[in-house]
Motif scaffolding. Structure first.
Motif, PDB file in Angstrom:
ATOM      1  N   ILE A 185       0.841  -1.208   0.000  1.00 50.53           N
ATOM      2  CA  ILE A 185       0.000   0.000   0.000  1.00 50.53           C
ATOM      3  C   ILE A 185       0.872   1.254   0.000  1.00 50.53           C
ATOM      4  O   ILE A 185       0.550   2.248  -0.652  1.00 50.53           O
ATOM      5  N   THR A 186       1.988   1.220   0.719  1.00 48.77           N
ATOM      6  CA  THR A 186       2.866   2.393   0.752  1.00 48.77           C
ATOM      7  C   THR A 186       3.507   2.660  -0.611  1.00 48.77           C
ATOM      8  O   THR A 186       4.016   3.760  -0.850  1.00 48.77           O
TER       9      THR A 186
ATOM     10  N   SER B 273       0.160   4.401  -2.536  1.00 45.83           N
ATOM     11  CA  SER B 273      -0.694   5.303  -1.770  1.00 45.83           C
ATOM     12  C   SER B 273      -1.134   6.508  -2.596  1.00 45.83           C
ATOM     13  O   SER B 273      -0.358   7.062  -3.377  1.00 45.83           O
TER      14      SER B 273
ATOM     15  N   GLN C 184      -1.342   9.416  -1.649  1.00 46.04           N
ATOM     16  CA  GLN C 184      -0.537  10.574  -1.275  1.00 46.04           C
ATOM     17  C   GLN C 184       0.666  10.757  -2.210  1.00 46.04           C
ATOM     18  O   GLN C 184       1.264  11.834  -2.255  1.00 46.04           O
TER      19      GLN C 184
END
Length: 478
Positions: free
Chosen positions: A195-196, A199, A201
């Motif tokens: 997920i990182t 992401s 973001q």
């Protein structure tokens, strides 16, 4: 007494007895043996058993094709043999003693991508369906698509993209999870790591090239670019293995009474940092280089030669298990170029193998026992599952396998020579046309016709002469 008792006793004797069985398990259609001495198994006599549809050795395992009744037969076999039950993972670990370094590397790739195949197949079907309703102009005189004339189908098209995006854009999550699962580490940490990498973001990987400015994490003394790795394969693989390595080492160092707290923290945080600072950029560069080489090779003046070699050799690659490497390349091509020109050749190879079996159905049309094996094998092959056809029929006789390889080669040259591109992978065989970009569907249909006709005709010709049999034998000596 079970109806499989006698067959189980015969198979036990022919594999060398209980003392020659290190591990035995089964999958959907096959018995998988890890044998102490592989030479002790009498393959020719095993293949003559009524219950057996074929045999082959792959990834250090001697595999016996039984069919849909394999689970019941397996239970009877284990009871008679007196061998313990074993999981597939244990079988794979035991099989490593029979594998060289290259086979182990390919085995690792297979272990990563095999659990993802159901999702990739679904994703391929969805993108293929969206391809049909959203790209083919078949209404109002060939000027509008189904999506353009129907709000319902427009809504379906938009909804299905949700699933397609989840599968392909967020693929790194599946990869890092699969690696954690394979390595026996904490799977939720693998998911979080994935997920990182994707992401919201982060700057989307697809927007990096056109971005005026790339956002950064500013640590004062250093800045790290906030780039996402949507659909990227190699960065996810590298990051996943680093996380697993850290967790496994930390388990040995940190006392068990505090491991629940410190092992996840000191494994995940450094892994995420290393992934974005080092592994992500390196993996992106490696992946781009590999996809550039493959794409350039296939679209160059010598693309037809690459296609001929790949089309001819893909089926033998399946036997060795090396074909698993193409999954990573296909997915990387999709990420870099918005499609893959490698996958169409794989779908055509599936069709060619099924067509060779179709010819054997015609040649053995009076043999009812043979029909019980060959008919379902041909159907499954046309749907993209080649093992029953290849190992149960084509390799058994030899010349149909060679005919399929030649047919696959001819079809691959047509596909690559016409620059055919697929939007996605996962759908093999005849349904593979759904994945082909609309402008190439007609020429791909022609390539499919060649993949059907050439193996069928050659198989019939080879069966009437010794030419195909002798050629196959010579090929096997190379």
């Amino acid at each position: 007494m079970s109806k499989y008792t006698e067959s189980a006793k015969e198979l036990l004797e022919l594999v060398g007895g209980s003392e020659n069985i290190s591990v035995v398990t089964h999958c959907a259609t096959r018995m998988r043996f890890v044998l102490v001495d592989t030479k002790a198994a009498d393959e020719k006599r095993i293949e003559q058993l009524d219950i057996v549809k074929g045999t082959f050795t792959q990834a250090g395992q001697f595999q016996v094709i039984v069919g849909n009744e394999v689970a019941t037969f397996y239970n009877e076999f284990v009871k008679i043999a007196g061998v313990g039950d074993s999981s597939k993972d244990e079988a794979k670990q035991a099989a490593k003693q029979n594998m060289n370094i290259l086979q182990r590397l390919v085995g690792h790739l297979a272990d990563i991508f095999t659990p993802l195949i159901p999702a990739l197949v679904v994703g391929g079907l969805i993108l293929g369906f969206r391809n049909v309703i959203g790209e083919i102009e078949m209404f109002n005189g060939g000027t509008q698509t189904l999506v353009q004339i129907s709000q319902f189908w427009a809504g379906v098209n938009d909804f299905l993209w949700l699933i397609g995006e989840a599968i392909f854009h967020f693929l790194p999550v599946g990869i890092t999870w699969a690696i954690a699962r394979k390595m026996g580490t904490t799977q939720i940490l693998g998911i979080v790591l994935g997920i990182t990498l994707v992401s919201p973001q982060l700057l989307n990987a697809y927007g990096v090239a056109s971005a005026d400015q790339i956002p950064v994490w500013d640590f004062g003394f250093a800045q790290v670019e906030m780039i996402g790795y949507q659909a990227q394969v190699i960065p996810a693989i590298l990051a996943g293995f680093v996380l697993s390595f850290l967790e496994l080492r930390l388990r040995k160092i940190i006392p068990s009474v505090i491991s629940m707290i410190f092992v996840p923290f000191f494994a995940l945080v450094p892994a995420v940092l290393v992934a974005h600072v080092i592994l992500g950029p390196i993996g992106w560069t490696i992946g781009s280089a590999i996809s550039d080489v493959v794409y350039t090779g296939l679209t160059s003046a010598f693309g037809w030669l690459f296609a001929a070699i790949f089309g001819f050799a893909y089926a033998p690659l399946v036997i060795t298990g090396l074909h698993h490497m193409t999954n990573a390349i296909d997915l990387q091509l999709m990420s870099e170029f918005g499609g893959t020109n490698l996958w169409p050749m794989i779908a055509l190879s599936n069709i060619a193998q099924g067509s060779a079996v179709l010819a054997m159905i015609y040649l053995n049309r009076k043999d009812k026992k043979e029909q019980q094996v060959s008919v379902p094998a041909s159907i499954s092959c046309y749907l993209g599952v080649t093992e029953p056809a290849m190992f149960g029929i084509n390799l058994k006789y030899g010349f149909p396998f060679l005919a399929a390889m030649i047919g696959s080669m001819c079809a691959a040259v047509i596909s690559v020579g016409s620059n055919v591109m697929a939007n996605s992978i996962g759908v093999g065989g005849i349904p593979g046309i759904l994945s082909i970009q609309v402008q190439y569907m007609l020429i791909f249909a022609i390539a499919m016709a060649v993949a059907i006709a050439v193996p069928f005709i050659l198989t019939v010709i080879f069966s009437k002469t010794k030419m195909g049999v002798n050629a196959y034998k010579r090929l096997g000596k190379l």
